[in-house]
Design an enzyme around this catalytic site. Structure first.
Site, PDB file in Angstrom:
ATOM      1  N   THR A 162      22.210   2.353  64.521  1.00  0.00           N
ATOM      2  CA  THR A 162      22.863   2.324  63.329  1.00  0.00           C
ATOM      3  C   THR A 162      22.245   2.585  62.394  1.00  0.00           C
ATOM      4  O   THR A 162      21.684   3.402  62.258  1.00  0.00           O
ATOM      5  CB  THR A 162      22.678   0.202  63.455  1.00  0.00           C
ATOM      6  OG1 THR A 162      22.568  -0.441  64.600  1.00  0.00           O
ATOM      7  CG2 THR A 162      23.685  -0.447  62.517  1.00  0.00           C
ATOM      8  N   GLU A 163      23.456   3.282  61.218  1.00  0.00           N
ATOM      9  CA  GLU A 163      23.516   4.407  60.529  1.00  0.00           C
ATOM     10  C   GLU A 163      23.092   2.943  59.684  1.00  0.00           C
ATOM     11  O   GLU A 163      24.959   2.397  59.811  1.00  0.00           O
ATOM     12  CB  GLU A 163      24.394   5.281  60.674  1.00  0.00           C
ATOM     13  CG  GLU A 163      24.258   5.555  59.407  1.00  0.00           C
ATOM     14  CD  GLU A 163      25.348   7.119  59.431  1.00  0.00           C
ATOM     15  OE1 GLU A 163      25.622   7.353  60.196  1.00  0.00           O
ATOM     16  OE2 GLU A 163      24.874   7.625  58.133  1.00  0.00           O
ATOM     17  N   LYS A 191      28.366 -14.617  73.666  1.00  0.00           N
ATOM     18  CA  LYS A 191      29.359 -14.103  74.436  1.00  0.00           C
ATOM     19  C   LYS A 191      28.542 -14.528  76.028  1.00  0.00           C
ATOM     20  O   LYS A 191      28.871 -13.564  76.800  1.00  0.00           O
ATOM     21  CB  LYS A 191      29.757 -12.605  74.414  1.00  0.00           C
ATOM     22  CG  LYS A 191      30.954 -12.853  73.317  1.00  0.00           C
ATOM     23  CD  LYS A 191      32.004 -11.316  73.607  1.00  0.00           C
ATOM     24  CE  LYS A 191      33.028 -11.522  72.050  1.00  0.00           C
ATOM     25  NZ  LYS A 191      33.322 -10.430  71.700  1.00  0.00           N
ATOM     26  N   TYR A 219      21.395  18.519  68.796  1.00  0.00           N
ATOM     27  CA  TYR A 219      22.321  19.013  69.609  1.00  0.00           C
ATOM     28  C   TYR A 219      22.888  21.056  69.746  1.00  0.00           C
ATOM     29  O   TYR A 219      22.276  21.405  70.775  1.00  0.00           O
ATOM     30  CB  TYR A 219      23.821  19.100  69.525  1.00  0.00           C
ATOM     31  CG  TYR A 219      24.050  17.014  69.367  1.00  0.00           C
ATOM     32  CD1 TYR A 219      22.476  15.890  69.863  1.00  0.00           C
ATOM     33  CD2 TYR A 219      24.957  16.559  69.394  1.00  0.00           C
ATOM     34  CE1 TYR A 219      22.870  15.197  69.441  1.00  0.00           C
ATOM     35  CE2 TYR A 219      24.886  15.438  69.151  1.00  0.00           C
ATOM     36  CZ  TYR A 219      23.922  14.495  69.338  1.00  0.00           C
ATOM     37  OH  TYR A 219      24.419  12.960  68.865  1.00  0.00           O
ATOM     38  N   HIS A 236      21.473  11.662  54.750  1.00  0.00           N
ATOM     39  CA  HIS A 236      20.966  10.840  55.176  1.00  0.00           C
ATOM     40  C   HIS A 236      20.094  10.199  54.094  1.00  0.00           C
ATOM     41  O   HIS A 236      19.555  10.481  53.247  1.00  0.00           O
ATOM     42  CB  HIS A 236      19.941  11.963  55.787  1.00  0.00           C
ATOM     43  CG  HIS A 236      20.280  11.837  57.284  1.00  0.00           C
ATOM     44  ND1 HIS A 236      19.641  12.398  58.613  1.00  0.00           N
ATOM     45  CD2 HIS A 236      21.098  12.034  57.901  1.00  0.00           C
ATOM     46  CE1 HIS A 236      19.964  12.909  59.413  1.00  0.00           C
ATOM     47  NE2 HIS A 236      21.507  12.720  59.586  1.00  0.00           N
ATOM     48  N   GLU A 264      13.217  17.469  58.635  1.00  0.00           N
ATOM     49  CA  GLU A 264      14.992  17.599  56.785  1.00  0.00           C
ATOM     50  C   GLU A 264      13.999  17.776  55.678  1.00  0.00           C
ATOM     51  O   GLU A 264      12.448  17.253  56.082  1.00  0.00           O
ATOM     52  CB  GLU A 264      15.388  16.980  56.279  1.00  0.00           C
ATOM     53  CG  GLU A 264      16.925  17.224  57.817  1.00  0.00           C
ATOM     54  CD  GLU A 264      17.333  15.600  58.067  1.00  0.00           C
ATOM     55  OE1 GLU A 264      17.320  14.402  57.498  1.00  0.00           O
ATOM     56  OE2 GLU A 264      18.557  14.838  58.619  1.00  0.00           O
ATOM     57  N   GLY A 272      30.888  -4.572  71.163  1.00  0.00           N
ATOM     58  CA  GLY A 272      31.430  -3.807  70.060  1.00  0.00           C
ATOM     59  C   GLY A 272      32.325  -2.516  70.709  1.00  0.00           C
ATOM     60  O   GLY A 272      31.956  -1.971  72.302  1.00  0.00           O
TER      61      GLY A 272
END
Lengths: 306, 396
Positions: free
Chosen positions: A97-98, A43, A164, A252, A214, A18
């Site tokens: 993945t989100e 594949k 980051y 999120h 968070e 992908g």
């Protein structure tokens, strides 16, 4: 030393053909990570950008016996991809993945817990996370490698770019990072703060830990209790979402204050009560770690020698 | 995603969960024809009491005057007229309230006792958890705070699924009369079935009513769905009511921008959800008030930035913009180019502070400075927040 991954770690990428999978498989390889190939059903037997491709994780397992599977499969098929890696007993699964439906993750987590209860040792990081990196060792995820510098501070976070930000500060100050783990922003996930803190506590290279939380849930509170009871190393904490309104999802799926629970203010106070150094200005995360390290405050865990 | 009570009740019905009969009315004209044609108001078996309920996506409607009880048919048109177009302000709507555009009229029930029954994905248990309480009709948060012993939580092991003993345990806890046991156990089964098959994230039946005729009825219904699962439920997605959502938020979602409108006047544009929240917090820390949450995602291309500017400036309260981008995989000079082009195109007329950090940040900042546009540049997060707060307060 470091935690979870290092220079010798061998990685396969699920969804390697992908767009995202291709880009990041190459970026990880460029960083120096041993990406030994990837999986895309249908594949198998081909080569993609120099990576061998297999039809299934089982095929990849018998060919290369990888340590890690890094997953870039679209959300509707991601739970299946994780379950396949669990079934193939890949020791560490990192799912970027989100947008995976939460009931899919409820099922995945149930299967994972059951396998581990039977004696398997399989760890899941994510989903909806940037991945894990040991600077100058292995980058297994989507984080920009160059902002990191091998060093003394462990980083664990529910966020991506905010991590980051913190890492950049640590690098600029010359402290560097031992390993950075993005545990992801979804409500049901694999490794949690407590699991990662436990690993950092046992890692001789890690001298302090930055924990970036968070709003929503109570994982930061559980981590604070763990740090208080079990850790000798100082923990610096930041909680994003002081200004977030209740009941609204802030990007999120996990970042939502419900029923007055899980507010940033509550979490910060709880962390402070458990001897975690709380930073309210995210610009000062690095500086606060430097101060804490300079003062040489080793904590005495409540559960000493039990 | 949230839906209206009437939509939730239609879904309940599909799954066999008992609800009162009712009709939906969206205009004054519709009520007169309904009164003469619907079995709810005509014929021998018509009820003697009706509930006229404003349909908005917020709890606390009763206290805010959004629910009326009619004891004569003649009272109904008056209630509908009062409620239609009314701005309802409840503790969940915020001070601006919500305009009532739909009314649900249903048969009244002969209430013997009220209960609470809910289901939610419990993140710490990592399971669906059923919640039952004898204190029906009250806010469950309030009950949890003051009388936690009145609440029973039961998690469902996903490997095991629902089994009748779970329903029987809840039944025993609630002290319901024996004749309704199988009714109740089946109702819980159907509720769990609904939750799982439709990927709900929350179901609340408050109150669940025991009638004097010993039947159970879901008198209210609140349902929210997992946004991540809407892709596999087009039938649920079609229940979305855009008038219940902020226009700018709908617009933003078309461009894959994650936007939540807030009450302040300093807009922000950030890549990443955690950093976006932290940026809002830093604006507040510097003495300002954030106007929104906006995550432009990993890409932050010129087109995304342009759309983001348009959406931000669609909010008339915005007096300044703070762009905070941590360039990782995307290089800062590309982002700077996008910001410059977008700012020219969209004509940003309020103060603009851009903080770039990460890959090639220095080059990016130079570009912004040399652009000839009125853009203030910052290196550090807090420095950027201070600059925008100062500009908005007029000290520029």
């Amino acid at each position: 030393m470091s935690i979870l991954v290092d220079r010798s770690t061998r990685v396969i990428v699920q969804g390697i053909t992908g767009k995202e999978g291709t880009y990041h498989a190459m970026a990880c390889r460029d960083y120096g990570t041993k990406v030994v190939g990837g999986v895309t059903p249908g594949k198998g037997g081909t080569t993609h950008e120099g990576f061998p491709v297999w039809n299934s994780v089982f095929d990849a397992k018998s060919a290369e016996n990888p340590d890690v599977s890094l997953i870039f499969v679209p959300p509707a098929f991601a739970a299946d991809a994780i379950l396949e890696s669990i079934a193939a007993s890949i020791p560490l699964i990192v799912c970027i993945t989100e947008g995976i439906p939460v009931l899919d993750m409820v099922r995945v987590r149930r299967v994972l817990d059951a396998r581990n209860a039977e004696g398997a040792r399989i760890r899941l990081i994510g989903p909806n996370c940037p991945g894990v990196i040991t600077p100058d060792g292995a980058k297994i995820g989507i984080m920009p490698g160059y902002i990191h510098k091998r060093g003394r501070v462990g980083v664990v976070s529910r966020s991506g770019t905010l991590t980051y930000e913190a890492v950049w500060q640590l690098t600029q100050l010359g402290l560097g990072e031992s390993t950075c783990v993005g545990i992801g922003g979804d409500p049901v996930r694999g490794l949690n703060f407590v699991d990662v803190l436990d690993l950092f506590e046992d890692d001789p290279e890690t001298e302090a830990v930055v924990m970036i939380g968070e709003i929503g849930g109570e994982d930061e509170e559980k981590a604070a209790v763990f740090a208080r009871n079990e850790m000798t190393k100082p923990v610096v904490g930041f909680i994003a979402g002081l200004t977030a309104p209740p009941g609204r999802r802030m990007g999120h799926a996990g970042a939502i204050v419900s029923g007055g629970k899980g507010t940033a203010r509550e979490k910060m106070a709880f962390l402070e009560r458990h001897d975690i150094t709380v930073v309210d200005n995210p610009s000062l995360i690095g500086k606060t770690v430097a101060d804490v390290l300079k003062n040489g405050t080793r904590r005495r865990p409540v559960n000493t020698g039990v | 995603m949230n839906i209206h009570e009437y939509q939730a009740k239609e879904l309940f019905k599909e799954f066999g969960i008992p609800v009162p009969n009712g009709i939906l009315v969206e205009s004054k004209e519709a009520i007169s024809s309904a009164l003469s044609s619907s079995g709810l108001f005509t014929g021998e078996n018509r009820p003697s009491v009706w509930a006229v309920k404003a349909q908005i996506h917020a709890g606390g409607r009763g206290k805010a005057g959004g629910v009326k009880i009619a004891r004569k048919i003649g009272e109904i048109p008056g209630f509908v007229e009062t409620l239609l177009g009314k701005v309802l302000v409840t503790h969940q709507t915020g001070p601006e309230g919500r305009v009532v555009q739909k009314i649900w009229i249903e048969e009244g029930s002969n209430i013997a006792k009220e209960f609470y029954l809910g289901a939610v994905v419990d993140r710490s248990q990592r399971r669906i958890t059923l919640i039952a309480s004898t204190e029906g009709g009250m806010e469950i948060e309030e009950v949890a705070e003051n009388r936690p012993e009145k609440i029973l939580h039961l998690s469902i092991d996903p490997a095991e699924g629902y089994s009748p003993y779970i329903g029987r345990r809840l039944f025993g806890f609630l002290g319901l009369p024996f004749p309704v046991q199988s009714q109740f156990v089946n109702l819980v089964r159907d509720l769990v079935d609904f939750f799982v098959r439709k990927d709900a994230s929350l179901i609340e039946v408050n109150p669940l009513v025991l009638t004097k005729e010993n039947t159970l009825v879901a008198l209210d219904a609140k349902v929210a769905f997992d946004d991540n699962a809407l892709g596999r439920h087009p039938e649920i997605r079609s229940l979305r009511d855009p008038s219940e959502e902020n226009e700018l938020e709908i617009e933003a979602s078309k461009y894959n921008l994650n936007y939540v409108k807030l009450d302040g006047n300093i807009a922000c544009m950030v890549n990443g959800a955690g950093l976006a929240m932290a940026t809002m917090d830093v604006i507040a820390l510097a003495g300002g008030s954030p106007a929104n949450f906006l995550d432009v995602g990993g890409g932050a291309s010129q087109e995304t930035v342009e759309q983001a500017f348009r959406i931000i400036l669609g909010d008339p309260h915005v007096k300044g913009i703070f762009v905070n981008i941590f360039g990782g995989i995307v290089r800062c000079e590309r982002i700077a180019g996008g910001i410059i082009a977008a700012a020219k195109d969209v004509k940003v007329t309020v103060p603009l502070v851009v903080r770039l950090q990460g890959t090639n940040a220095k080059e990016g900042r130079e570009m912004l400075k040399d652009s000839g546009l009125d853009i203030q540049v910052a290196e550090e997060l807090f420095e950027g927040a201070e600059k925008i707060v100062l500009s908005v307060k007029g000290g520029k």
